[in-house]
Structure formats: structure tokens, C-alpha cells
Scaffold this active site. Structure first.
Site, PDB file in Angstrom:
ATOM      1  N   ARG A 162       1.066  -1.177   0.190  1.00 26.24           N
ATOM      2  CA  ARG A 162       0.400   0.071   0.346  1.00 26.24           C
ATOM      3  C   ARG A 162       0.939   1.651   0.166  1.00 26.24           C
ATOM      4  O   ARG A 162       0.471   2.524  -0.419  1.00 26.24           O
ATOM      5  CB  ARG A 162      -1.273  -0.301   1.263  1.00 26.24           C
ATOM      6  CG  ARG A 162      -1.657  -1.432   0.973  1.00 26.24           C
ATOM      7  CD  ARG A 162      -2.902  -1.244  -0.162  1.00 26.24           C
ATOM      8  NE  ARG A 162      -3.412  -2.408  -0.065  1.00 26.24           N
ATOM      9  CZ  ARG A 162      -4.598  -2.589  -0.873  1.00 26.24           C
ATOM     10  NH1 ARG A 162      -4.690  -1.724  -1.869  1.00 26.24           N
ATOM     11  NH2 ARG A 162      -5.026  -3.895  -1.003  1.00 26.24           N
ATOM     12  N   GLU A 212      -9.311   6.700  -8.213  1.00 24.16           N
ATOM     13  CA  GLU A 212      -7.901   6.710  -7.934  1.00 24.16           C
ATOM     14  C   GLU A 212      -7.400   7.565  -6.974  1.00 24.16           C
ATOM     15  O   GLU A 212      -6.854   8.291  -8.637  1.00 24.16           O
ATOM     16  CB  GLU A 212      -6.888   5.529  -8.414  1.00 24.16           C
ATOM     17  CG  GLU A 212      -5.980   4.461  -7.956  1.00 24.16           C
ATOM     18  CD  GLU A 212      -5.452   3.132  -8.754  1.00 24.16           C
ATOM     19  OE1 GLU A 212      -6.793   2.822  -8.738  1.00 24.16           O
ATOM     20  OE2 GLU A 212      -5.032   3.202  -9.085  1.00 24.16           O
TER      21      GLU A 212
HETATM   22  C1  3EB Z   1      -6.441  -1.771  -5.530  1.00 26.21           C
HETATM   23  O1  3EB Z   1      -6.580  -1.527  -4.678  1.00 26.21           O
HETATM   24  C2  3EB Z   1      -6.758  -0.634  -6.748  1.00 26.21           C
HETATM   25  O2  3EB Z   1      -2.013  -3.393 -10.021  1.00 26.21           O
HETATM   26  O3  3EB Z   1      -0.269  -2.249  -8.836  1.00 26.21           O
HETATM   27  C3  3EB Z   1      -4.151   0.056  -7.104  1.00 26.21           C
HETATM   28  C4  3EB Z   1      -2.772   0.578  -6.807  1.00 26.21           C
HETATM   29  C5  3EB Z   1      -4.420  -0.977  -7.774  1.00 26.21           C
HETATM   30  C6  3EB Z   1      -1.567  -0.809  -7.742  1.00 26.21           C
HETATM   31  C7  3EB Z   1      -1.199  -2.415  -9.308  1.00 26.21           C
HETATM   32  C8  3EB Z   1      -3.452  -1.826  -8.533  1.00 26.21           C
HETATM   33  C9  3EB Z   1      -2.306  -1.453  -8.414  1.00 26.21           C
HETATM   34  O4  3EB Z   1      -6.696  -3.284  -5.330  1.00 26.21           O
HETATM   35  C10 3EB Z   1      -5.965  -0.972  -7.913  1.00 26.21           C
END
Ligand code: 3EB
Length: 354
Positions: free
Chosen positions: A235, A341
């Protein structure tokens, strides 16, 4: 002693782009907007050489006239070196002795055949080449990846293209001995226009600290309903360089647990995303044992799926973060039900202990 400061800077790109007289030197970054326009404007602003270290991501800007650039500036005294890497020299990288930024674009048409789908193979190759650069250059530890994929939500052979991408990316992590479950870097994955995938990376000489969000299942543990291989990201990633700490937060959306919340309600998705952003900042502060980071001190940018939602999103962000300018671009997000996002990054200096 002055700590070495590395952080992002957001630069609007319009017709009035005049050469920047900033004393900083640029490690790299990306221009977001109409490809033909923002690439040229970025070169006018920061010079051809520095612009070559930056990717161009072809997206419709919803804020500044022609788009904006997110640039990483370095404060160190050492020279910034720049070179290319890879079988076709498809990677351009630059490094300042402490951090490396690299980007490449690959056309799927040059990949695939056999059992591997073209996008899976292109993702595998992009990550394989980038990991090879990191290992050879001594900047072995990825901190943050950015991924931009054409037609990200389109199904091919019964699987969404984002999920094909995840299969190739996951394989490259395993091959490079970066087990996806042991502190992967921060990342984002969005759609883009054009026919090529673009991947960028910021990497360091030391491993970053991976930060998770207690409100969310770690993405690398998502259940298989989201695809045969999970996405490989944390995250957030926290990178310490002496007294200086850089926090880079992954793409953050309206997901709680592993499920999308507020389907069809973009304003509620903005609020849920901001709750997640706050939770990640709280977790980062817990990791450093103090209130080092605050949401409204970070540089942010955000992606909106539907241009028609832009005004509503802008108003909600202004309501929640009145002091923070947040440039918007129109982009598809990696789950078809996500409408918004946001991502954030910023640096902070540890105070000397009294
Ligand atoms: C999520 O939280 C939303 O595939 O590298 C957010 C950050 C998301 C990175 C990635 C995907 C990615 O799943 C999507």
C-alpha cells in the site's frame, strides 16, 4: 547537516511553458497528457536531456490546460548520470548516487505467441528488463512502480487484460527473487491511450519499508476471484536516506477488505479512498514511531474514470483537502467498478532527538 531531499514536484504544462530556472536537477518522472504536446512542453521546461529521463503517459488531462508533469528532483551534490539499458536499449534510466529512476515502453505487437498472451509476455519482459537493470546497477531495491496499460479493462481470451498483466508481472517478481509476499514495492496500474505499455520505477540502494493498510487485505493476498495471480504491490513504501524519509503511497481506491465499495457512487468512492489514504499515512507514522507525515503535506494526483465526473470529484477533493491542489486525469482504473483512484508521495526529515 542538510539532509538529502528527494521528492516529487508537480508542474503544470500549458502553452506558456517557459524554461525552468529551478536549481534542482531532475532524476526523472512523467508527463501526463496528450502525448505529442506534453513531451515537447516538458523538454522546453526542463531541457531535452532531463526530459529523456521522463516517460510520457498519454491520458486526457482534466486540470491544467495540456496536462502536467510529476518530476522527482534530487538535492544531492553528486552528478546525475543517464544511460539506456536492455536488449533494444528500451529502458532510459538516470541515477544520482542514491536513487535511480527508469522507464520503458513496450509495444505488445512485439510479444506473445505460444501459450503466453501478448500483454502477459510484454509485462514479463518489461519487469524482467527492469529487474536486470536494478540488479546490475546496484540500485537493487524497487521502491515504487507505475504501470500504464492500453485497454486495461478489456477481456482477451476470457480474462481481463489487467489480469493478464498481473500474471506476467508476478512471474517476473518470482524470477528476480523478489517474492511477491515479502514487502513488495508500492505501485499503481491504470489504463492509457496508445498501443504500448509504459512501466516506470524508482529504486534505491537499500530496501524500503513496506506499509500495509489495516482496512484492506494486502493486494498480494487478494483471492483468486481477482485473477489467477495477485497484483504485487504494498500500500506504500517508506524509503529512509539518513535523516530524510520518502513516503510513496500506491494507487488508493474505494476498496475495503478486498471488495469495491460504493459501486456507481463516485463521491462516496472519493471519500472511501481518502479514508484509505489516511489509514496508510497513519500506518507509515506508526512504522517510524512519530507523526512524521500528514495527508495534506503530500503531493497527490488522481485518476477519474468518467470525464463527466470530474467536477463532482474536484468539488469533493476541495471539500476534504482544501489546501491541496490535486491534478486530475481521465484514466481507466484496474477494476471496472472503480471510478476514482488517488496516489500521494512526499518527504519528511527526522528531527534530531533532544
Ligand atoms: C487496488 O487497491 C486498486 O496492480 O499495481 C492499486 C495500486 C491498484 C496498484 C497494481 C492496483 C495496483 O487493488 C488497484
Amino acid at each position: 547537516m542538510q539532509a538529502k531531499q528527494i521528492g516529487p514536484l508537480v508542474l503544470p504544462l500549458g502553452n506558456d511553458a517557459s524554461p525552468s530556472d529551478e536549481p534542482e536537477r531532475w532524476l526523472g518522472g512523467a508527463a501526463y497528457g496528450q502525448r505529442a504536446v506534453v513531451g515537447r512542453q516538458l523538454a522546453l521546461r526542463i531541457g531535452k536531456r532531463a526530459a529523456a529521463a521522463c516517460a510520457v503517459v498519454d491520458l486526457v488531462p482534466l486540470s491544467a490546460a495540456h496536462g502536467f508533469a510529476e518530476l522527482w528532483h534530487v538535492g544531492g551534490a553528486g552528478p546525475v548520470t543517464q544511460d539506456t539499458h536492455g536488449p533494444q536499449r528500451e529502458i532510459t534510466w538516470s541515477a544520482d548516487g542514491s536513487l535511480l529512476f527508469a522507464h520503458l515502453s513496450l509495444d505488445e505487437k512485439d510479444f506473445g505467441g505460444g501459450a503466453q498472451r501478448a500483454l502477459e509476455a510484454a509485462a514479463h519482459a518489461a519487469y524482467g528488463n527492469l529487474f536486470d537493470l536494478l540488479q546490475r546497477s546496484g540500485y537493487a531495491h524497487p521502491i515504487r512502480f507505475w504501470n500504464y496499460l492500453p485497454r486495461i479493462n478489456v477481456d482477451e481470451d476470457g480474462l481481463e487484460r489487467y489480469r493478464h498483466f498481473n500474471v506476467g508481472r508476478h512471474a517476473a517478481f518470482v524470477e528476480a527473487r523478489h517474492p511477491p509476499e515479502s514487502s513488495p514495492p508500492a505501485a499503481c496500474a491504470l489504463g492509457c491511450r496508445g498501443g504500448a505499455i509504459t512501466v516506470m520505477v524508482l529504486a534505491g540502494r537499500e530496501p524500503p519499508i513496506a506499509i500495509e493498510n489495516p482496512r484492506q487485505v494486502s493486494a498480494y493476498r487478494y483471492p483468486s476471484q481477482y485473477g489467477p495471480r495477485p497484483p504485487t504491490f504494498s500500500r506504500a513504501a517508506l524509503y529512509r536516506d539518513g535523516a530524510y524519509a520518502l513516503l510513496t503511497i500506491s494507487g488508493t481506491a474505494s476498496i475495503v477488505g478486498h471488495e469495491t465499495m460504493h459501486i456507481g457512487d463516485v463521491v462516496a468512492q472519493v471519500d472511501e479512498s481518502l479514508r484509505n489514504l489516511q489509514a496508510v499515512v497513519d500506518a507509515a507514522n506508526e512504522a517510524v514511531g512519530g507523526q512524521l507525515f500528514a495527508v495534506d503535506c503530500l503531493k497527490m494526483k488522481a485518476y477519474v474514470r468518467h470525464a463527466a465526473d470530474a467536477d463532482r470529484v474536484r468539488r469533493q477533493l476541495q471539500l476534504r483537502l482544501p489546501a491541496t491542489p490535486i491534478p486530475l486525469v481521465r484514466a481507466d482504473i484496474c477494476r471496472a467498478d472503480l471510478l476514482f483512484e488517488i496516489e500521494a508521495a512526499g518527504g519528511a526529515t527526522f528531527q534530531a532527538q533532544a
